[in-house]
Enzyme design. Structure first.
Site, PDB file in Angstrom:
ATOM      1  N   ARG A 140       0.863  -1.176   0.000  1.00 37.88           N
ATOM      2  CA  ARG A 140       0.000   0.000   0.000  1.00 37.88           C
ATOM      3  C   ARG A 140       0.905   1.233   0.000  1.00 37.88           C
ATOM      4  O   ARG A 140       2.112   1.105   0.053  1.00 37.88           O
ATOM      5  CB  ARG A 140      -0.957  -0.027   1.191  1.00 37.88           C
ATOM      6  CG  ARG A 140      -0.324  -0.658   2.400  1.00 37.88           C
ATOM      7  CD  ARG A 140      -0.462   0.065   3.681  1.00 37.88           C
ATOM      8  NE  ARG A 140      -0.296   1.491   3.625  1.00 37.88           N
ATOM      9  CZ  ARG A 140       0.866   2.120   3.757  1.00 37.88           C
ATOM     10  NH1 ARG A 140       2.009   1.473   3.881  1.00 37.88           N
ATOM     11  NH2 ARG A 140       0.937   3.427   3.730  1.00 37.88           N
ATOM     12  N   GLY A 141       0.276   2.408  -0.037  1.00 45.96           N
ATOM     13  CA  GLY A 141       1.072   3.620  -0.179  1.00 45.96           C
ATOM     14  C   GLY A 141       1.219   3.897  -1.673  1.00 45.96           C
ATOM     15  O   GLY A 141       1.553   2.990  -2.452  1.00 45.96           O
ATOM     16  N   ARG A 150      -7.189   0.034  -7.005  1.00 44.70           N
ATOM     17  CA  ARG A 150      -7.422   1.093  -6.013  1.00 44.70           C
ATOM     18  C   ARG A 150      -7.579   2.417  -6.778  1.00 44.70           C
ATOM     19  O   ARG A 150      -6.709   2.787  -7.558  1.00 44.70           O
ATOM     20  CB  ARG A 150      -6.269   1.165  -5.003  1.00 44.70           C
ATOM     21  CG  ARG A 150      -6.172  -0.136  -4.197  1.00 44.70           C
ATOM     22  CD  ARG A 150      -5.471   0.016  -2.889  1.00 44.70           C
ATOM     23  NE  ARG A 150      -6.090   0.956  -1.993  1.00 44.70           N
ATOM     24  CZ  ARG A 150      -5.469   1.451  -0.914  1.00 44.70           C
ATOM     25  NH1 ARG A 150      -4.223   1.094  -0.648  1.00 44.70           N
ATOM     26  NH2 ARG A 150      -6.079   2.301  -0.124  1.00 44.70           N
ATOM     27  N   ASP A 175      -1.605  10.894  -1.704  1.00 47.52           N
ATOM     28  CA  ASP A 175      -1.914   9.863  -2.699  1.00 47.52           C
ATOM     29  C   ASP A 175      -2.215  10.475  -4.059  1.00 47.52           C
ATOM     30  O   ASP A 175      -2.157   9.790  -5.081  1.00 47.52           O
ATOM     31  CB  ASP A 175      -3.101   9.035  -2.204  1.00 47.52           C
ATOM     32  CG  ASP A 175      -2.736   8.334  -0.910  1.00 47.52           C
ATOM     33  OD1 ASP A 175      -2.206   7.224  -0.979  1.00 47.52           O
ATOM     34  OD2 ASP A 175      -2.917   8.935   0.168  1.00 47.52           O
ATOM     35  N   LYS A 227      -4.601  10.203   3.306  1.00 49.42           N
ATOM     36  CA  LYS A 227      -5.373   9.313   4.178  1.00 49.42           C
ATOM     37  C   LYS A 227      -6.410  10.075   5.004  1.00 49.42           C
ATOM     38  O   LYS A 227      -6.137  11.176   5.481  1.00 49.42           O
ATOM     39  CB  LYS A 227      -4.393   8.574   5.089  1.00 49.42           C
ATOM     40  CG  LYS A 227      -5.004   7.562   6.023  1.00 49.42           C
ATOM     41  CD  LYS A 227      -5.874   6.545   5.342  1.00 49.42           C
ATOM     42  CE  LYS A 227      -5.179   5.777   4.248  1.00 49.42           C
ATOM     43  NZ  LYS A 227      -6.107   4.887   3.490  1.00 49.42           N
TER      44      LYS A 227
HETATM   45  O1  MRU Z   1      -4.614   3.306   1.964  1.00 43.45           O
HETATM   46  P1  MRU Z   1      -3.120   3.400   1.961  1.00 43.45           P
HETATM   47  O2  MRU Z   1      -2.455   2.840   3.164  1.00 43.45           O
HETATM   48  O3  MRU Z   1      -2.530   2.904   0.666  1.00 43.45           O
HETATM   49  O4  MRU Z   1      -2.932   4.959   2.012  1.00 43.45           O
HETATM   50  C1  MRU Z   1      -1.955   5.578   1.379  1.00 43.45           C
HETATM   51  C2  MRU Z   1      -1.024   6.098   2.352  1.00 43.45           C
HETATM   52  O5  MRU Z   1      -0.145   5.390   2.773  1.00 43.45           O
HETATM   53  C3  MRU Z   1      -1.146   7.436   2.829  1.00 43.45           C
HETATM   54  O6  MRU Z   1      -2.277   8.114   2.497  1.00 43.45           O
HETATM   55  C4  MRU Z   1       0.136   8.189   2.670  1.00 43.45           C
HETATM   56  O7  MRU Z   1       0.088   9.243   3.549  1.00 43.45           O
HETATM   57  C5  MRU Z   1       0.424   8.654   1.273  1.00 43.45           C
HETATM   58  S1  MRU Z   1       1.290   7.487   0.325  1.00 43.45           S
HETATM   59  C6  MRU Z   1       2.950   7.947   0.480  1.00 43.45           C
END
Ligand code: MRU
Length: 365
Positions: free
Chosen positions: A53-54, A90, A244, A255
């Site tokens: 994820r990320g 996603r 994101d 997030k």
């Molecule tokens: O739902 P996730 O865990 O994939 O969310 C993304 C993130 O990890 C965060 O929103 C993050 O702050 C940005 S990605 C570097």
């Protein structure tokens, strides 16, 4: 970054180009488990189930997912099927589309027989680029932490609040929001990180706390609701988060819960920085609230929490009454006006269309 002293990236290919290995983030922080992905289905599942994820790591995994798909079916139809399948995993992180587009652009003109090898080479190059970008974000962002340290008369520690996990685990290496923190820590600036737990999936409590611990960075996990209180009491010197998707005008999607932290930071005059690699900028949109699709995830992420039971098993418990409705938007949008500055691989800029375009003139419409 190192785990128990051993250097790792978060994703790496096998020498025979038949599989790619990931760290299963759904098992952290309680178990360090790696998994081998050998086909398109497994790569798509790893992204959807958030084993990876990320935003940057989702993009890197999608690139390798396409390479795995080219091993099995390098035809035009195979390329399209794999692209569509991975893109649907996603919806919010724009790095996914960016990585798939970069792969597709390189593969489409080639005869099918050449596509698999090129796909593996391009995926590897994309991962190397991510590492270089994040290392540069770390260098630029470190200067902001150094300034905060000087403002404090070089006394105590710089207290930094972060939300979710925008660290090494969210990228191929280094992280985005955590890269400046690692650079400052490694450069001898004393830092302490307030780690938002980040309900519902607790990426802060489980992942950020774990990786900061692996790197030896002092940190404290706090409930999501505690950050505003600490800002009011001057116990946060700056906040830095990842993103994101960021619009061409500087609106930041990150997030869920990021917006509330930005509001609290604004009210308390705490600098609120966003670290972003340029593939996270969506140059095609300018109104984040209207134009960014917000992923709605399964309600059981809110109604249930996984954790380590006293007998050492990883288990899951329900925290809501049976029958209560739950909703689970995974991201929110922080308007550019609440963002003090953006930290990119090319330097630091205001969260404005002009600021972004000054750093990335080739993106001018
Ligand atoms: O739902 P996730 O865990 O994939 O969310 C993304 C993130 O990890 C965060 O929103 C993050 O702050 C940005 S990605 C570097």
């Amino acid at each position: 970054m190192k785990i128990n002293g051993v250097p790792y990236r978060t994703i790496w290919p096998s020498a025979d180009r038949r599989s790619v290995t990931i760290i299963d983030q759904t098992r952290l922080p309680h178990e360090f488990v790696t998994r081998s992905l050998a086909n398109l289905d497994q790569a798509a599942h790893a992204i959807k189930a958030m084993q990876v994820r990320g935003a940057p790591l989702i993009g890197a995994t999608a690139a390798y997912g396409l390479a795995l798909a080219m091993n099995a079916d390098p035809s035009d139809a195979g390329l399209k099927t794999a692209y569509d399948r991975l893109l649907a995993t996603r919806p919010t992180a724009v790095n996914l589309r960016w990585a798939l587009d970069a792969m597709q652009t390189g593969l489409t003109p080639l005869p099918p027989a050449q596509r698999a090898l090129t796909a593996w080479q391009r995926a590897a190059a994309l991962c190397d680029e991510d590492v270089a970008i994040n290392e540069a974000i770390g260098r630029h962002g470190k200067s902001l932490i150094a300034q905060a340290w000087e403002r404090k008369g070089c006394q105590g520690s710089v207290n930094i609040l972060t939300h979710c996990n925008a660290g090494w685990l969210a990228t191929v290496d280094w992280g985005t929001a955590l890269a400046p923190i690692y650079a400052a820590h490694d450069g001898g600036i004393p830092v302490h990180v307030w780690v938002d737990e980040t309900r519902p999936r607790n990426q802060g409590a489980s992942l950020t706390a774990w990786e900061l611990g692996q790197h030896g960075v002092p940190h404290t996990v706090i409930a999501d609701n505690a950050g505003g209180h600490y800002m009011q009491h001057h116990r946060v010197d700056l906040a830095i988060v990842g993103t994101d998707r960021t619009t061409a005008s500087g609106d930041v999607c990150n997030k869920i819960g990021t917006y509330l932290k930005a509001l609290a930071a604004f009210d308390n005059k705490v600098p609120f920085y966003v670290a972003l690699p340029s593939p996270t900028i969506d140059w095609t949109i300018s109104d984040g609230l209207v134009q960014i699709p917000i992923e709605e995830r399964a309600g059981d992420e809110v109604s249930h929490i996984p954790g380590l039971a006293e007998d050492g098993r990883i288990t899951r418990v329900q925290v809501t009454p049976k029958g209560s409705a739950v909703a689970n938007p995974a991201f929110d949008v922080t308007p550019a006006r609440l963002v003090t500055a953006l930290v990119t691989e090319r330097g630091i800029c205001p969260a404005t269309p002009e600021g972004l375009r000054a750093l990335f003139p080739e993106k001018a419409p």
